[in-house]
Design a protein around this motif. Structure first.
Motif, PDB file in Angstrom:
ATOM      1  N   GLN A 104       0.781  -1.084   0.042  1.00 44.41           N
ATOM      2  CA  GLN A 104       0.032   0.029   0.081  1.00 44.41           C
ATOM      3  C   GLN A 104       0.735   1.282  -0.034  1.00 44.41           C
ATOM      4  OE1 GLN A 104      -2.698  -0.790   3.289  1.00 44.41           O
ATOM      5  NE2 GLN A 104      -4.196  -1.955   2.040  1.00 44.41           N
ATOM      6  N   ARG A 105       2.058   1.120   0.752  1.00 41.81           N
ATOM      7  CA  ARG A 105       2.825   2.294   0.437  1.00 41.81           C
ATOM      8  C   ARG A 105       3.391   2.558  -0.796  1.00 41.81           C
ATOM      9  NH1 ARG A 105       4.868  -0.027   5.418  1.00 41.81           N
ATOM     10  NH2 ARG A 105       6.585  -0.843   4.508  1.00 41.81           N
ATOM     11  N   ALA A 106       3.939   1.502  -1.534  1.00 42.08           N
ATOM     12  CA  ALA A 106       4.449   1.584  -2.770  1.00 42.08           C
ATOM     13  C   ALA A 106       3.263   2.031  -3.749  1.00 42.08           C
ATOM     14  CB  ALA A 106       5.004   0.118  -3.314  1.00 42.08           C
ATOM     15  N   ALA A 107       2.084   1.635  -3.445  1.00 41.56           N
ATOM     16  CA  ALA A 107       1.053   1.773  -4.365  1.00 41.56           C
ATOM     17  C   ALA A 107       0.549   3.180  -4.387  1.00 41.56           C
ATOM     18  CB  ALA A 107      -0.272   0.983  -4.295  1.00 41.56           C
ATOM     19  N   THR A 108       0.730   3.830  -2.960  1.00 40.30           N
ATOM     20  CA  THR A 108       0.405   5.292  -2.969  1.00 40.30           C
ATOM     21  C   THR A 108       1.522   6.013  -3.580  1.00 40.30           C
ATOM     22  OG1 THR A 108      -0.635   4.839  -0.919  1.00 40.30           O
ATOM     23  CG2 THR A 108       0.056   6.881  -1.147  1.00 40.30           C
ATOM     24  N   ASP A 109       2.467   5.602  -3.568  1.00 44.14           N
ATOM     25  CA  ASP A 109       3.684   6.888  -4.301  1.00 44.14           C
ATOM     26  C   ASP A 109       3.540   6.405  -5.904  1.00 44.14           C
ATOM     27  OD1 ASP A 109       4.478   7.484  -1.711  1.00 44.14           O
ATOM     28  OD2 ASP A 109       6.312   5.892  -1.835  1.00 44.14           O
ATOM     29  N   ALA A 110       3.162   5.344  -6.195  1.00 51.30           N
ATOM     30  CA  ALA A 110       3.131   4.985  -7.661  1.00 51.30           C
ATOM     31  C   ALA A 110       1.970   5.631  -8.153  1.00 51.30           C
ATOM     32  CB  ALA A 110       2.864   3.449  -7.896  1.00 51.30           C
ATOM     33  N   GLU A 111       0.866   5.910  -7.483  1.00 51.92           N
ATOM     34  CA  GLU A 111      -0.301   6.671  -8.018  1.00 51.92           C
ATOM     35  C   GLU A 111       0.135   8.325  -8.399  1.00 51.92           C
ATOM     36  OE1 GLU A 111      -3.356   6.572  -5.049  1.00 51.92           O
ATOM     37  OE2 GLU A 111      -4.108   4.753  -5.499  1.00 51.92           O
ATOM     38  N   GLY A 112       1.266   8.685  -7.786  1.00 48.72           N
ATOM     39  CA  GLY A 112       1.826   9.900  -8.310  1.00 48.72           C
ATOM     40  C   GLY A 112       2.377   9.824  -9.733  1.00 48.72           C
ATOM     41  N   ASP A 113       2.681   8.784 -10.260  1.00 46.77           N
ATOM     42  CA  ASP A 113       3.315   8.472 -11.418  1.00 46.77           C
ATOM     43  C   ASP A 113       2.279   7.690 -12.325  1.00 46.77           C
ATOM     44  OD1 ASP A 113       5.873   9.383 -10.613  1.00 46.77           O
ATOM     45  OD2 ASP A 113       6.357   7.258  -9.903  1.00 46.77           O
ATOM     46  N   GLY A 114       0.923   7.894 -11.835  1.00 47.47           N
ATOM     47  CA  GLY A 114      -0.111   7.318 -12.786  1.00 47.47           C
ATOM     48  C   GLY A 114      -0.215   5.837 -12.988  1.00 47.47           C
ATOM     49  N   VAL A 115       0.302   5.143 -12.070  1.00 54.53           N
ATOM     50  CA  VAL A 115       0.644   3.673 -12.002  1.00 54.53           C
ATOM     51  C   VAL A 115      -0.475   3.291 -10.867  1.00 54.53           C
ATOM     52  CG1 VAL A 115       2.271   1.587 -11.619  1.00 54.53           C
ATOM     53  CG2 VAL A 115       2.829   3.557 -12.992  1.00 54.53           C
ATOM     54  N   THR A 116      -1.115   2.353 -11.348  1.00 60.89           N
ATOM     55  CA  THR A 116      -2.232   1.541 -10.378  1.00 60.89           C
ATOM     56  C   THR A 116      -1.552   0.212 -10.159  1.00 60.89           C
ATOM     57  OG1 THR A 116      -4.030   2.768 -10.941  1.00 60.89           O
ATOM     58  CG2 THR A 116      -4.409   0.967  -9.963  1.00 60.89           C
ATOM     59  N   PHE A 117      -1.723  -0.299  -8.831  1.00 58.88           N
ATOM     60  CA  PHE A 117      -1.152  -1.659  -8.448  1.00 58.88           C
ATOM     61  C   PHE A 117      -2.609  -2.540  -8.565  1.00 58.88           C
ATOM     62  CE2 PHE A 117       3.009  -1.585  -5.801  1.00 58.88           C
ATOM     63  CZ  PHE A 117       3.558  -0.783  -6.912  1.00 58.88           C
ATOM     64  N   LEU A 118      -2.477  -3.443  -9.595  1.00 61.24           N
ATOM     65  CA  LEU A 118      -3.418  -4.393  -9.549  1.00 61.24           C
ATOM     66  C   LEU A 118      -2.968  -5.913  -8.943  1.00 61.24           C
ATOM     67  CD1 LEU A 118      -5.567  -3.652 -12.919  1.00 61.24           C
ATOM     68  CD2 LEU A 118      -5.913  -2.764 -10.542  1.00 61.24           C
ATOM     69  N   VAL A 119      -4.044  -6.660  -8.330  1.00 61.62           N
ATOM     70  CA  VAL A 119      -3.553  -7.986  -7.644  1.00 61.62           C
ATOM     71  C   VAL A 119      -3.896  -8.882  -8.698  1.00 61.62           C
ATOM     72  CG1 VAL A 119      -3.940  -9.446  -5.670  1.00 61.62           C
ATOM     73  CG2 VAL A 119      -3.247  -7.078  -5.462  1.00 61.62           C
ATOM     74  N   ASN A 120      -3.463  -9.651  -9.357  1.00 60.79           N
ATOM     75  CA  ASN A 120      -3.801 -10.597 -10.155  1.00 60.79           C
ATOM     76  C   ASN A 120      -3.980 -12.046  -9.345  1.00 60.79           C
ATOM     77  OD1 ASN A 120      -3.748  -9.189 -12.660  1.00 60.79           O
ATOM     78  ND2 ASN A 120      -1.519  -9.789 -12.997  1.00 60.79           N
ATOM     79  N   SER A 121      -2.959 -12.184  -8.302  1.00 59.73           N
ATOM     80  CA  SER A 121      -3.294 -13.144  -7.512  1.00 59.73           C
ATOM     81  C   SER A 121      -2.815 -12.840  -6.168  1.00 59.73           C
ATOM     82  CB  SER A 121      -2.786 -14.585  -8.113  1.00 59.73           C
ATOM     83  OG  SER A 121      -3.126 -15.659  -7.057  1.00 59.73           O
ATOM     84  N   GLY A 122      -3.474 -13.041  -5.158  1.00 63.69           N
ATOM     85  CA  GLY A 122      -2.554 -12.801  -3.863  1.00 63.69           C
ATOM     86  C   GLY A 122      -2.695 -13.951  -2.598  1.00 63.69           C
ATOM     87  N   TRP A 123      -3.754 -13.816  -1.662  1.00 68.91           N
ATOM     88  CA  TRP A 123      -3.697 -14.894  -0.861  1.00 68.91           C
ATOM     89  C   TRP A 123      -4.586 -16.227  -1.586  1.00 68.91           C
ATOM     90  CZ3 TRP A 123      -8.336 -17.182   0.680  1.00 68.91           C
ATOM     91  CH2 TRP A 123      -8.283 -18.266   1.677  1.00 68.91           C
ATOM     92  N   ARG A 124      -4.396 -17.322  -1.444  1.00 72.10           N
ATOM     93  CA  ARG A 124      -4.931 -18.658  -2.089  1.00 72.10           C
ATOM     94  C   ARG A 124      -5.166 -19.485  -0.773  1.00 72.10           C
ATOM     95  NH1 ARG A 124      -0.600 -19.805  -6.798  1.00 72.10           N
ATOM     96  NH2 ARG A 124      -0.924 -17.623  -7.896  1.00 72.10           N
ATOM     97  N   SER A 125      -6.288 -20.091  -1.017  1.00 79.47           N
ATOM     98  CA  SER A 125      -6.735 -21.254   0.160  1.00 79.47           C
ATOM     99  C   SER A 125      -5.965 -22.451  -0.469  1.00 79.47           C
ATOM    100  CB  SER A 125      -8.240 -21.673  -0.105  1.00 79.47           C
ATOM    101  OG  SER A 125      -8.450 -22.420  -1.287  1.00 79.47           O
ATOM    102  N   PRO A 126      -5.620 -23.553   0.317  1.00 74.21           N
ATOM    103  CA  PRO A 126      -5.001 -24.880  -0.158  1.00 74.21           C
ATOM    104  C   PRO A 126      -5.674 -25.434  -1.379  1.00 74.21           C
ATOM    105  CG  PRO A 126      -4.908 -24.736   2.155  1.00 74.21           C
ATOM    106  CD  PRO A 126      -5.819 -23.308   1.701  1.00 74.21           C
TER     107      PRO A 126
END
Length: 221
Positions: A104-126
């Motif tokens: 979230q810290r990185a994404a907040t800074d990236a927004e200033g450069d017009g970049v959005t962090f999207l999650v293609n996969s994060g936590w997964r169940s077994p």
């Protein structure tokens, strides 16, 4: 008419250079295709094998293959990727708190450069992780080859909430250059989208990448 004969050694060098360039281009295409394939497998898992009236539990198995994991298992449908701030989605909200805070810290800074962090996969169940592994085995023809891309449910950093797959390409370019400032590091050379938290990277830089997960001691059975 005079002709000039190109030495055999020169022709061999040119052929070797052409082969290397072709191999590099193929590796980029394959890596992108694998990411898209895994994302599609996650989305397809929601739709297969059940009727809406009576869906099976995510851990239900038929002939050893987990069927129909759902969004509650961390499935993210293509075109419906959350940002790293969408903590109401379990794929994001179940990530390790320290990893999520760094993202979230990185994404907040990236927004200033017009970049959005999207999650293609994060936590997964077994259950979802097992499904992805079985799908990869079917696609690649062997567990050994599949494990270059998909870990087991017992070893996966996604299952423990310690890994995230990011996109799109501008995000990957941004984080590849700056991720170390937040302790976010690419772990595997063949997975430019897979990031984990390495707090020491803030002062020491990210560690050397493994070629693929099969070199990672954590992934050993």
């Amino acid at each position: 008419m005079n002709t000039r004969t190109i030495p055999h050694s020169s022709r061999r060098r040119r052929r070797r250079i052409a082969v290397v360039l072709t191999a590099l281009a193929s590796a980029v295409v394959i890596a992108f295709a694998v990411q898209q394939s895994l994302a599609a497998a996650s989305a397809d898992a929601v739709q297969e094998g059940t009727s809406p009236a009576a869906p099976p539990a995510p851990s239900e198995q038929i002939d050893g293959t987990v069927i129909a994991p759902s969004e509650a298992d961390g499935v993210i449908r293509d075109g419906d990727q959350p940002t790293v701030f969408d903590v109401d989605r379990v794929a994001v909200g179940n990530l390790d708190p320290a990893l999520l805070a760094a993202l979230q810290r990185a994404a907040t800074d990236a927004e200033g450069d017009g970049v959005t962090f999207l999650v293609n996969s994060g936590w997964r169940s077994p259950a979802l992780q097992e499904r992805l592994l079985q799908d990869a085995i079917a696609e690649y023809g062997s567990e050994a080859e599949a494990r270059r891309w998909v870990a087991t449910a017992e070893t996966s950093a996604h299952v423990s909430g310690d890994a995230v797959d990011l996109g799109p390409l501008p995000t990957l370019d941004w984080i590849a250059q700056r991720g170390w400032r937040y302790g976010l590091c690419q772990i595997y050379g063949n997975e430019s989208w897979h990031y984990e938290l390495r707090p020491e990277a803030v002062t020491d830089g990210c560690p050397e990448m493994y070629t693929d997960p099969t070199e990672d001691p954590r992934m050993q059975p």
